[in-house]
Design a protein around this motif. Structure first.
Motif, PDB file in Angstrom:
ATOM      1  N   VAL A  79       2.583  -5.157  -1.212  1.00 14.72           N
ATOM      2  CA  VAL A  79       2.767  -5.899  -2.462  1.00 14.72           C
ATOM      3  C   VAL A  79       1.584  -6.821  -2.728  1.00 14.72           C
ATOM      4  N   ASN A  80       1.469  -7.211  -3.989  1.00 20.87           N
ATOM      5  CA  ASN A  80       0.507  -8.214  -4.448  1.00 20.87           C
ATOM      6  C   ASN A  80      -0.937  -7.859  -4.133  1.00 20.87           C
ATOM      7  N   THR A  81      -1.294  -6.613  -4.353  1.00 24.70           N
ATOM      8  CA  THR A  81      -2.677  -6.200  -4.151  1.00 24.70           C
ATOM      9  C   THR A  81      -3.479  -6.450  -5.425  1.00 24.70           C
ATOM     10  N   SER A  82      -4.739  -6.786  -5.236  1.00 23.91           N
ATOM     11  CA  SER A  82      -5.635  -6.951  -6.387  1.00 23.91           C
ATOM     12  C   SER A  82      -5.901  -5.566  -6.982  1.00 23.91           C
ATOM     13  N   PRO A  83      -6.392  -5.514  -8.210  1.00 27.72           N
ATOM     14  CA  PRO A  83      -6.714  -4.200  -8.801  1.00 27.72           C
ATOM     15  C   PRO A  83      -7.698  -3.395  -7.945  1.00 27.72           C
ATOM     16  N   HIS A  84      -8.677  -4.068  -7.360  1.00 29.79           N
ATOM     17  CA  HIS A  84      -9.657  -3.362  -6.518  1.00 29.79           C
ATOM     18  C   HIS A  84      -8.987  -2.774  -5.271  1.00 29.79           C
ATOM     19  N   ILE A  85      -8.182  -3.563  -4.590  1.00 26.30           N
ATOM     20  CA  ILE A  85      -7.519  -3.080  -3.367  1.00 26.30           C
ATOM     21  C   ILE A  85      -6.505  -1.995  -3.713  1.00 26.30           C
ATOM     22  N   THR A  86      -5.814  -2.134  -4.827  1.00 30.32           N
ATOM     23  CA  THR A  86      -4.891  -1.082  -5.267  1.00 30.32           C
ATOM     24  C   THR A  86      -5.642   0.229  -5.458  1.00 30.32           C
ATOM     25  N   ARG A  87      -6.787   0.161  -6.107  1.00 30.02           N
ATOM     26  CA  ARG A  87      -7.593   1.357  -6.347  1.00 30.02           C
ATOM     27  C   ARG A  87      -8.051   1.987  -5.027  1.00 30.02           C
ATOM     28  N   VAL A  88      -8.508   1.172  -4.078  1.00 29.58           N
ATOM     29  CA  VAL A  88      -8.944   1.680  -2.776  1.00 29.58           C
ATOM     30  C   VAL A  88      -7.777   2.363  -2.057  1.00 29.58           C
ATOM     31  N   MET A  89      -6.612   1.747  -2.110  1.00 27.87           N
ATOM     32  CA  MET A  89      -5.442   2.329  -1.447  1.00 27.87           C
ATOM     33  C   MET A  89      -5.026   3.644  -2.104  1.00 27.87           C
ATOM     34  N   LYS A  90      -5.107   3.705  -3.416  1.00 26.30           N
ATOM     35  CA  LYS A  90      -4.769   4.954  -4.114  1.00 26.30           C
ATOM     36  C   LYS A  90      -5.775   6.045  -3.775  1.00 26.30           C
ATOM     37  N   LEU A  91      -7.051   5.700  -3.730  1.00 26.20           N
ATOM     38  CA  LEU A  91      -8.079   6.679  -3.364  1.00 26.20           C
ATOM     39  C   LEU A  91      -7.877   7.200  -1.941  1.00 26.20           C
ATOM     40  N   ALA A  92      -7.344   6.351  -1.073  1.00 24.30           N
ATOM     41  CA  ALA A  92      -7.088   6.747   0.315  1.00 24.30           C
ATOM     42  C   ALA A  92      -5.798   7.552   0.458  1.00 24.30           C
ATOM     43  N   GLY A  93      -5.031   7.674  -0.626  1.00 29.93           N
ATOM     44  CA  GLY A  93      -3.826   8.479  -0.598  1.00 29.93           C
ATOM     45  C   GLY A  93      -2.550   7.734  -0.257  1.00 29.93           C
ATOM     46  N   LEU A  94      -2.615   6.411  -0.178  1.00 26.99           N
ATOM     47  CA  LEU A  94      -1.408   5.660   0.171  1.00 26.99           C
ATOM     48  C   LEU A  94      -0.335   5.743  -0.902  1.00 26.99           C
ATOM     49  N   GLU A  95      -0.748   6.034  -2.121  1.00 29.07           N
ATOM     50  CA  GLU A  95       0.225   6.176  -3.209  1.00 29.07           C
ATOM     51  C   GLU A  95       1.213   7.311  -2.912  1.00 29.07           C
ATOM     52  N   ARG A  96       0.743   8.358  -2.263  1.00 25.68           N
ATOM     53  CA  ARG A  96       1.623   9.491  -1.922  1.00 25.68           C
ATOM     54  C   ARG A  96       2.703   9.104  -0.929  1.00 25.68           C
ATOM     55  N   LEU A  97       2.452   8.060  -0.145  1.00 24.18           N
ATOM     56  CA  LEU A  97       3.445   7.604   0.834  1.00 24.18           C
ATOM     57  C   LEU A  97       4.496   6.706   0.206  1.00 24.18           C
ATOM     58  N   ASP A  98       4.308   6.374  -1.076  1.00 22.26           N
ATOM     59  CA  ASP A  98       5.242   5.530  -1.816  1.00 22.26           C
ATOM     60  C   ASP A  98       5.415   4.163  -1.158  1.00 22.26           C
ATOM     61  N   VAL A  99       4.296   3.574  -0.709  1.00 23.10           N
ATOM     62  CA  VAL A  99       4.349   2.252  -0.102  1.00 23.10           C
ATOM     63  C   VAL A  99       3.859   1.159  -1.044  1.00 23.10           C
ATOM     64  N   LEU A 100       3.146   1.552  -2.094  1.00 24.43           N
ATOM     65  CA  LEU A 100       2.601   0.570  -3.033  1.00 24.43           C
ATOM     66  C   LEU A 100       3.639   0.188  -4.071  1.00 24.43           C
ATOM     67  N   SER A 101       3.768  -1.105  -4.330  1.00 21.72           N
ATOM     68  CA  SER A 101       4.605  -1.540  -5.437  1.00 21.72           C
ATOM     69  C   SER A 101       3.980  -1.064  -6.722  1.00 21.72           C
ATOM     70  N   LYS A 102       4.770  -0.842  -7.732  1.00 21.29           N
ATOM     71  CA  LYS A 102       4.244  -0.412  -9.027  1.00 21.29           C
ATOM     72  C   LYS A 102       3.189  -1.403  -9.498  1.00 21.29           C
ATOM     73  N   GLY A 103       1.991  -0.908  -9.713  1.00 15.26           N
ATOM     74  CA  GLY A 103       0.908  -1.772 -10.130  1.00 15.26           C
ATOM     75  C   GLY A 103       0.395  -2.668  -9.026  1.00 15.26           C
ATOM     76  N   GLY A 104       0.916  -2.503  -7.808  1.00 19.38           N
ATOM     77  CA  GLY A 104       0.489  -3.318  -6.692  1.00 19.38           C
ATOM     78  C   GLY A 104       1.101  -4.705  -6.669  1.00 19.38           C
ATOM     79  N   LYS A 105       1.913  -5.038  -7.639  1.00 18.28           N
ATOM     80  CA  LYS A 105       2.458  -6.392  -7.762  1.00 18.28           C
ATOM     81  C   LYS A 105       3.979  -6.391  -7.609  1.00 18.28           C
ATOM     82  N   THR A 106       4.493  -7.539  -7.190  1.00 15.19           N
ATOM     83  CA  THR A 106       5.940  -7.756  -7.230  1.00 15.19           C
ATOM     84  C   THR A 106       6.211  -8.818  -8.261  1.00 15.19           C
ATOM     85  N   LYS A 107       7.404  -8.857  -8.732  1.00 16.96           N
ATOM     86  CA  LYS A 107       7.753  -9.861  -9.748  1.00 16.96           C
ATOM     87  C   LYS A 107       8.478 -11.014  -9.117  1.00 16.96           C
TER      88      LYS A 107
END
Length: 107
Positions: A79-107
């Motif tokens: 949670v609470n990743t910056s846009p840059h870190i979110t992008r790096v994590m998505k490029l690394a494939g972490l999005e496929r593991l469904d570990v990232l919060s939507k948009g990298g942020k929590t409310k």
């Protein structure tokens, strides 16, 4: 150490800060793993709100904790990743593991 870990009702939250690189990642991993081993949580939350830099060691940090939590039958959320870190994590494939919060942020 650039991490504070809280354990509350089957949820362990690790609040990361500063730079996550090969110099500091080992200590972060050890503290999180020790807490998870003792608490046996259902969920691990990695809060990146105060992370200013991350290299591939940060990807390894997430992947290793993902494997541990999967073995325990639990889940992990980043949670609470910056846009840059979110992008790096998505490029690394972490999005496929469904570990990232939507948009990298929590409310």
């Amino acid at each position: 150490m650039p991490v504070r870990v809280d354990n509350h009702e089957k949820v362990v939250t690790a609040y990361l800060e500063g730079e996550i690189d090969h110099h500091g990642a080992a200590g972060i991993r050890e503290l999180i793993d020790r807490t998870v081993e003792q608490a046996m949580p259902e969920q691990l939350i990695l809060d990146f709100r105060d992370v200013t830099f991350m290299d591939s060691s940060g990807i390894g940090l997430v992947m290793g904790r993902y494997r541990i939590m999967k073995e325990l039958g639990g889940c992990i959320q980043v949670v609470n990743t910056s846009p840059h870190i979110t992008r790096v994590m998505k490029l690394a494939g972490l999005e496929r593991l469904d570990v990232l919060s939507k948009g990298g942020k929590t409310k």
